[in-house]
Design an enzyme around this catalytic site. Sequence first.
Site: not given
Ligand code: AMP
Length: 302
Positions: A107, A195
């Site tokens: 995702h 990401h």
């Molecule tokens: P996800 O794979 O979308 O769950 O993202 C992993 C973690 O990255 C999440 O807990 C987000 O809160 C964290 N995160 C920290 N900084 C950022 C950023 N600048 N942009 C996107 N996600 C972030």
Amino acid sequence: MQPPSLVAYSSEDDDDDQPPPPKRRKLPPLPASLLPQVPIDDPSKHQGRTRTTPHVEGQFAAYIYVSLFVDPNSRLYALIDDILRDARKTVPSLCEIALQDGGKELHVSLSRPTYLRAHQREHLKRAVKAVAKQYSPFTASFAALSDLTNDERTRTFITMEVGAGHAELRAMADALTPTLKSIRQKEFYTDPRFHASIAWALLDSPSPSPPPASSPPLNLQSPSSSQTPPSHSTPPPLAIPPPLQPTFSTIPHLPPSLIPSLNASHAPTLSSPSIGSFHVDTVNVKIGKQIFSWGLSGAPLE
Ligand code: AMP
């Protein structure tokens, strides 16, 4: 007829001639149908992950994302396996993300986890549908590996960070901001790093509280095995062992050399267009356990 009593008396209350001591009442357990249906947070079922926001009745966890299915026969799948194998040499406690149907569904988030009241669900769905109508499909690609930490600093992630396609994803995330604000939710990061996470590790708790110096050690012995017979005037202290919890490995942070060394070995392959690019043609919102998806059907972004 007497109504059924919710009060039961312990047997000690009945069998002596003394004036009855103050009655100790034990309520029988309520039938399950009367118990609130609150999911119990059991980290042992989720590799040690804990809820970062406690469950609230009538509140739904939601988040918006684009998904990418990685076929088990693809070169990207093999590359992710290589990256994880290398990363585990340094951090063996890394957990892999989302293995499904023989492939990996990854995702790319367009929102932070959001918590909705029941009546806000339709509002958010309408906003995601409007974004889908506004933007057209595009190709995105991964540029490099990076690490990110969640806002609560309980987990750290190894991610494949998006290079090309960032502007389109940003436009979609920005278009959701007014709706998120209107339902009093945090907008996405001001410096969003789009990401796909591929692995995570639990982080050490920030403030491990040492046991107070004066607290007595837990007495796990049964009274019959103690050396001195217990005095009858003072009841023995209650020794209730805490329930056994499985322990999960935590780390203070990823080793600083890990991401640079993973990038040195794998970023050139990841960023090669034939491996690390993917098509974005759908946007999804997960609300509670339900997933709603809309195809992108708008005009291309200028
Ligand atoms: P996800 O794979 O979308 O769950 O993202 C992993 C973690 O990255 C999440 O807990 C987000 O809160 C964290 N995160 C920290 N900084 C950022 C950023 N600048 N942009 C996107 N996600 C972030």
